[in-house]
Write a protein that holds these residues in place. Structure first.
Motif, PDB file in Angstrom:
ATOM      1  N   LYS A 135     -21.070 -21.963 -20.691  1.00 36.53           N
ATOM      2  CA  LYS A 135     -21.664 -20.992 -21.326  1.00 36.53           C
ATOM      3  C   LYS A 135     -20.940 -20.107 -22.432  1.00 36.53           C
ATOM      4  CE  LYS A 135     -23.117 -18.703 -17.637  1.00 36.53           C
ATOM      5  NZ  LYS A 135     -23.642 -17.705 -16.727  1.00 36.53           N
ATOM      6  N   ASP A 149     -26.660 -17.575 -24.785  1.00 31.59           N
ATOM      7  CA  ASP A 149     -26.458 -17.032 -23.435  1.00 31.59           C
ATOM      8  C   ASP A 149     -26.323 -15.473 -23.621  1.00 31.59           C
ATOM      9  OD1 ASP A 149     -26.339 -19.673 -22.412  1.00 31.59           O
ATOM     10  OD2 ASP A 149     -24.417 -19.839 -22.958  1.00 31.59           O
ATOM     11  N   ASP A 150     -26.379 -14.531 -22.449  1.00 34.63           N
ATOM     12  CA  ASP A 150     -27.388 -14.635 -21.592  1.00 34.63           C
ATOM     13  C   ASP A 150     -27.750 -13.246 -21.353  1.00 34.63           C
ATOM     14  OD1 ASP A 150     -25.389 -13.140 -20.225  1.00 34.63           O
ATOM     15  OD2 ASP A 150     -25.176 -14.527 -18.375  1.00 34.63           O
ATOM     16  N   THR A 192     -30.826 -17.633 -21.919  1.00 34.52           N
ATOM     17  CA  THR A 192     -30.509 -18.111 -20.378  1.00 34.52           C
ATOM     18  C   THR A 192     -30.192 -16.973 -19.503  1.00 34.52           C
ATOM     19  OG1 THR A 192     -28.085 -18.320 -20.675  1.00 34.52           O
ATOM     20  CG2 THR A 192     -29.405 -20.209 -21.710  1.00 34.52           C
TER      21      THR A 192
END
Length: 576
Positions: A31, A73-74, A116
Motif C-alpha cells: 500500500k 489508500d487509505d 481502501t
C-alpha cells in the motif's frame, strides 16, 4: 466514442505516483507508505507537485487501456479522528488536502475513485481506550467510514481488506489490526455498514484475501465460509472482490469457486505486476491464463467487474512503476491484454493484434510462448506446483524456493521440497532446459524493439534458479556449495545494485536436524490434500498447534528463518 465493454467496474490501483523518490533498498508494495510521505516544508510541496503530474499521466494512460476506476489508500490516513495526536492530525490534514486534489484529477479524466481501508485501523490511544471491546471498535470503525464519506463526497466507495493487516515493517501512528475473526462477525459488520453506504449511495467492496489468521482465515478458498460471510446480504451497493485462485497471485491454481456462490455482485482480481515472477523486471505474460479463466467464468453469478493490480503487491527491490514515465513494459502488456480479454471478450491473439498488428503477431506470440514456458517450468517446479496441499487454513503456495525477490539455497527448503517431488531428475532437467529458450527470445526481442537487457537479466536470474533446483534435488557435496557461491558472486558482478534491482540470493547450508522419517510424519499429520478439515486438524493442527506456538514462540523464535519471521505479517499470523 469509447468502445463499450461488458463490465461496469474496470479497476486499477493508483499507488504508483506515491512511490516517486522512495529510495528504500527493499520496498513494501502492499500500500502507499502514507506515514512516511513528506507533509511539511518545501520538500513536501515539491513532492506533491510531482505526484500530481504523475497521477495526471497515469490516469490518461490507464484510461486509454480501458480502465474506468482507480483505487487509492487509505481511509484512516485522510480522515481526522479526535484520538489523533497533534502531529498525526497535521499529517492527516495535509494528506487529505493532497488526496482531494488527486481525486479531482482522476475524476476530471472521467474515472471513478475507490478508497481502501483495512479492518480495522487503530491508534495506540484507541487501542488503550477501547481495551478490545468489540462493540466499541465496531462503532468507531463505522463512524470513521461515515465521516470519510461525508468529507470525501466525490469518492465512489470504499474497498475493505478484512483478512490481512499491516506488515511487520509498517511504522506510524495508525496500524491495522485483524479485527474480524469469524465469518459471522464479518457478516454482522457488513450488514451494519451497508445501511450507511446505501443511504449515502456509495459502493462497499469487500475483499476476501485472507492469510490464515483466525477462523475467517480460510475465506479465500472455503465455500461454506463465503456463504456465511454473505448470508442475507443483497444490495446493489455491495461487491465481493475475489482473487482468481484459492491462494495469492500464483500460477497453477484452479479458478476460485466462490465466483459461483450466491448472487451478490463480484469482481475478479488479477495481478499484472507479478510479485512472485520478477515484478515487471522481465516478461511474465498472463494472457493465456486470463483467457482460460474467462472461459471458465461463463455461468459465474453476477460478475460485474475486474480489478487489476499494476503496482501493488510484494516486498522486494524491483521498483519499476507502470504507466508513469518509461513505465513497466511487461506489466503494461499484461494489463492491456487482461482488459481486452475480460472486458471486451477478445482472444489473446486478437488482443495482441490490436496492439502490434497482424504482421508482427507470429513473432510476438512466439516470444511470449517461450517466456511463459520459462516461467511455468523454470520458475515453478511443475510436479510440486500441480499438487494441492493445505496447512491449517492456508493453501500451500505452488512456489517455495523463489519468493518475491529471493532465491533460496537453504537446507530446510531442500529437505521439505524433496518430500513433495518424486521425479527429481525431471525437476532438474526442466530448470536447465528452459535456458535454451533465451537465445531465440533475445533475437525476437531485438526484432520487436523490446528490451534485450531485460531478457538477459531474466536469463542470468534463471541460471541461478536452475542451480537452486540442482541443489534441492541432487545430492549435496562441498563442490556444490562452492559452485553456488561462485555463481552468486558472478550474478552480483553482472548486475550491480547501482544499475538495477536484482534477486537476493539467500544461502544457508546449515543442516536441518530433522530426519526424513520425521519430516514425512509431519507431512502426514499437518498437511492435507483436501480442502475440508480432518478431525486431526480441528484438534491438533488448528487449536493445539496455535496454542503451543503462542506458549513457546519467544523461546524458539530465533530458530524460525528471519524471512518467515520478518516478512509481511510474519509466520505468527497464520497460527492465530
Amino acid at each position: 466514442m469509447s468502445e463499450q465493454g461488458k463490465f461496469k467496474w474496470v479497476i486499477v490501483d493508483g499507488i504508483g505516483p506515491f512511490f516517486r523518490s522512495y529510495n528504500k533498498r527493499r520496498i513494501n508494495w502492499s500500500k502507499i507508505p502514507l506515514a512516511e510521505l513528506p507533509v511539511e516544508g518545501d520538500a513536501a510541496d515539491v513532492y506533491w507537485r510531482a505526484v500530481r503530474e504523475e497521477m495526471a499521466e497515469f490516469v490518461q494512460r490507464v484510461r486509454a487501456h480501458g480502465y474506468n476506476t482507480v483505487t487509492l489508500d487509505d481511509v484512516a490516513h485522510v480522515t481526522l479522528h479526535e484520538s489523533y495526536t497533534d502531529a498525526l492530525k497535521l499529517r492527516v490534514k495535509r494528506l487529505a488536502k493532497e488526496m482531494r486534489i488527486l481525486i479531482q484529477i482522476i475524476k476530471n479524466a472521467g474515472l471513478r475513485v475507490l478508497m481502501t481501508s483495512d479492518v480495522v485501523p487503530m491508534t495506540a490511544t484507541l487501542v488503550e481506550g477501547m481495551g478490545g471491546r468489540r462493540s466499541e471498535i465496531a462503532r468507531y470503525f463505522k463512524a470513521l467510514l461515515e465521516n470519510f464519506i461525508l468529507e470525501f463526497p466525490e469518492v465512489d466507495g470504499v474497498v475493505l481488506r478484512l483478512g490481512e493487516g499491516d506488515g511487520k515493517d509498517v511504522k506510524g501512528d495508525i496500524n491495522n489490526s485483524l479485527f474480524i475473526e469469524t465469518a459471522k462477525q464479518a457478516n454482522v459488520m457488513l450488514k451494519d455498514l451497508l445501511e450507511r453506504f446505501k443511504f449515502h449511495q456509495r459502493v462497499l467492496v469487500c475483499r476476501t484475501w485472507t492469510v490464515g489468521a483466525y477462523p475467517v482465515g480460510d475465506l479465500i478458498w472455503h465455500r461454506k465460509r463465503v456463504r456465511g460471510l454473505l448470508s442475507g446480504i443483497e444490495s446493489d451497493f455491495f461487491i465481493l472482490s475475489l482473487k482468481y485462485g484459492e491462494s495469492d497471485f500464483f500460477r497453477y491454481l484452479p479458478l476460485n469457486h466462490a465466483f459461483f456462490e450466491t448472487s451478490v455482485q463480484k469482481v475478479i482480481e488479477f495481478q499484472a505486476r507479478r510479485e512472485y515472477e520478477g515484478a515487471g523486471e522481465y516478461p511474465s505474460f498472463i494472457g493465456w491464463d486470463v483467457e482460460r479463466y474467462a472461459q471458465e467464468l461463463v455461468g459465474a453469478n453476477n460478475l460485474v467487474g475486474m480489478s487489476v493490480w499494476v503496482q501493488t503487491g510484494g516486498w522486494h527491490a524491483f521498483s519499476r512503476r507502470a504507466y508513469i514515465g518509461e513505465g513497466s513494459y511487461w506489466v503494461e502488456l499484461n494489463s492491456a491484454v487482461t482488459v481486452q480479454v475480460l472486458q471486451y471478450g477478445r482472444s489473446v491473439d486478437e488482443a495482441l493484434s490490436k496492439f502490434y498488428g497482424s504482421i508482427k503477431l507470429e513473432q510476438v506470440r512466439r516470444f511470449l510462448e517461450l517466456s511463459t514456458e520459462v516461467i511455468m517450468k523454470g520458475l515453478y517446479v511443475e510436479e510440486f506446483a500441480q499438487q494441492k496441499w493445505f496447512f491449517r487454513r492456508v493453501r500451500i503456495p505452488p512456489l517455495l524456493h523463489v519468493y518475491w525477490d529471493c532465491i533460496f539455497f537453504q537446507h530446510p527448503i531442500k529437505k521439505v521440497m524433496k518430500h513433495f517431488v518424486e521425479d527429481e531428475q525431471k525437476a532438474i532437467r526442466d530448470g536447465y532446459a528452459v535456458l535454451e529458450n533465451f537465445e531465440e527470445m533475445e533475437n525476437l526481442a531485438e526484432k520487436l524493439g523490446w528490451s534485450v537487457e531485460d531478457v538477459r537479466f531474466m536469463h542470468d536470474s534463471y541460471k541461478l534458479i536452475a542451480l537452486a533446483r540442482g541443489y534441492i534435488f541432487a545430492p549435496y557435496t562441498p563442490e556444490v556449495k562452492e559452485r553456488i557461491l561462485a555463481a552468486k558472486r558472478e550474478y552480483k558482478a553482472l548486475h550491480p545494485r547501482s544499475q538495477r534491482p536484482r534477486y537476493r540470493v539467500k544461502t544457508s547450508f546449515k543442516r536441518l536436524e530433522l530426519s526424513s522419517q520425521k519430516i514425512a510424519l509431519v507431512k502426514r499429520l499437518f498437511f492435507r490434500k483436501k480442502r475440508g478439515y480432518r478431525l486431526l486438524d480441528h484438534l491438533v493442527t488448528i487449536h493445539l498447534l496455535g496454542y503451543i506456538y503462542r506458549l513457546f514462540h519467544k523461546r524458539y523464535e530465533h530458530k524460525i528463518p528471519k524471512f518467515a519471521r520478518k516478512s509481511a505479517m510474519g509466520i505468527d499470523a497464520i497460527l492465530k
